[in-house]
Scaffold this active site. Structure first.
Site, short mmCIF file in Angstrom:
data_model
loop_
_atom_site.label_atom_id
_atom_site.label_comp_id
_atom_site.label_asym_id
_atom_site.label_seq_id
_atom_site.Cartn_x
_atom_site.Cartn_y
_atom_site.Cartn_z
N GLU A 16 79.50 36.61 50.62
CA GLU A 16 78.05 36.70 50.85
C GLU A 16 77.63 35.61 51.84
OE1 GLU A 16 75.36 37.48 47.52
OE2 GLU A 16 74.13 35.80 48.20
N TYR A 48 68.65 38.59 52.11
CA TYR A 48 67.36 38.92 52.72
C TYR A 48 66.38 37.90 52.17
CZ TYR A 48 63.60 42.29 53.91
OH TYR A 48 62.51 42.94 54.43
N ALA A 50 64.31 34.95 50.64
CA ALA A 50 63.81 34.90 49.27
C ALA A 50 62.46 35.60 49.14
CB ALA A 50 63.69 33.46 48.83
N HIS A 77 71.30 43.25 51.80
CA HIS A 77 70.47 43.05 50.60
C HIS A 77 69.06 43.55 50.92
CE1 HIS A 77 73.06 39.64 48.69
NE2 HIS A 77 73.80 40.41 49.47
N GLY A 108 63.81 41.16 43.85
CA GLY A 108 63.40 39.90 44.50
C GLY A 108 62.58 39.07 43.53
N ASP A 109 62.49 37.79 43.82
CA ASP A 109 61.70 36.90 42.97
C ASP A 109 60.23 37.02 43.33
OD1 ASP A 109 63.69 35.83 41.36
OD2 ASP A 109 64.29 34.42 42.93
N ALA A 123 63.80 46.91 40.49
CA ALA A 123 64.84 47.42 41.38
C ALA A 123 65.13 48.91 41.15
CB ALA A 123 66.12 46.59 41.18
N GLN A 210 73.40 20.53 44.28
CA GLN A 210 73.36 21.98 44.41
C GLN A 210 73.31 22.66 43.03
OE1 GLN A 210 77.04 23.28 46.12
NE2 GLN A 210 76.54 25.45 46.04
#
Ligand code: FAD
Length: 290
Positions: A16, A48, A50, A77, A108-109, A123, A210
């Site tokens: 990815e 794609y 965020a 995406h 998506g968020d 989705a 991270q």
């Protein structure tokens, strides 16, 4: 090619990548892709931005280059929560015109500051919309530790089954750091009739900052084993880098020996890390079991 067909005769390896930020040097992603292409993954997926507004140009461009310039199957995406029906059609037509056959269909968020468009709430609605109008291979997301909004894993799995029944032919998991979550999730998914291939999403965590961000963002748990790694090596960037790669390799070896359908490596656009992991496991990926 539809990537869901790849699972018939192999353990699939996908990478990815994400498009560069508007302020970043556009050429860097192509250097990354050149390096990743040398590893000949089965496919490369392109995220794609965020949230996912209608601005998809870079995703379409990069996914198209992966396929048409580097000769690797690509997956675009597509988060839908901020799209109108017209936006969706425009993007889907562009993807089709560029020869892209695989879409990772997502909600998506939802941002606190921007109200969703209202056309696609989940989705599964995007999956139905695409399947009624196009012939794309649809992939969708799943969550071994449940999606952070779901009350329980079984509720989340019911919604996942709905996405598969709507036309998703393949699944990719969110990252997880303890394989036991993946195996439990898979067992429960198979029990309720989710029989499509499931790729395990593995993210090499090469710095301590991270992972703190990912744990918060995705609602995943930090296992004791990984906590110890951070405790010991978190302040030593070189050691943490090596330990993060070794941890991901360890997860992958275990998954492969258990017969996982595929590995989806969240490369974070770091071709060097992807190559180190690839070199450590590629001979295992081609070994057939059973
Ligand atoms: P959904 O499947 O809609 O699920 C969201 C929540 O709603 C879950 O709790 C689910 O149980 C519940 N639910 C599902 N269907 C229904 C229904 N019909 N009725 C009621 N509740 C329902 N985000 C991006 O913005 N861009 C990306 O490129 C991107 N790539 C990703 C790749 C992978 C492999 C993964 C795992 C995630 C990715 N994401 C991306 C993040 C994703 O958009 C978020 O996790 C988002 O919060 C949920 O998306 P979803 O498609 O899983 O949503």
């Amino acid at each position: 090619m539809k990537t869901s067909e790849l699972f018939r005769d192999r353990t699939v390896l996908s990478f990815e990548v994400f498009p560069p930020k508007p302020t970043s040097d556009e050429t860097v992603i192509y250097k990354t892709l050149e390096e990743l292409a040398k590893l000949r993954p089965d496919c490369v997926s392109v995220t794609y931005g965020a949230g996912g507004g209608a601005n998809c140009e870079k995703t379409v461009q990069i996914a198209s280059d992966v396929k048409n310039k580097y000769g690797i199957e690509s997956v675009a995406h597509l988060p839908c929560v901020y799209l109108s029906e017209n936006d969706a059609v425009n993007i889907l037509d562009k993807l089709k015109a560029n020869g892209i056959e695989n879409i990772l269909a997502l909600r998506g968020d939802i941002s606190e500051n921007t109200a969703p468009n209202g056309r696609f709430s989940h989705a599964n609605e995007l999956i139905e919309f695409i399947c009624e109008r196009y012939d794309f291979n649809i992939i969708t997301a799943c969550y071994p530790e449940k999606h952070f909004e779901a009350e329980s894993l079984s509720e989340d799995l019911t919604h996942l089954k709905n996405k598969v029944d709507s036309g998703a032919a393949q699944l990719i998991t969110q990252l997880f750091l303890d394989n036991r979550y993946f195996y439990d999730f898979l067992e429960q998914a198979r029990k309720i009739g989710i029989n499509v291939p499931v790729e395990a999403g593995i993210m090499p965590v090469v710095n301590a900052k991270q992972i703190t961000r990912m744990v918060k963002l995705c609602g995943i748990k930090l296992p004791e084993k990984f906590r110890k790694v951070i405790e010991k090596y978190g302040d030593n960037p070189t050691a943490m880098y090596d330990a993060g790669i070794a941890y991901a390799i360890d997860q992958i070896v275990d998954l492969l020996s258990q017969g996982v359908d595929g590995i989806h490596l969240y490369t974070m656009n770091n071709a060097y890390v992807a190559e180190r992991i690839y070199n450590a496991v590629y001979s295992l990926i081609s070994v057939k079991t059973g």
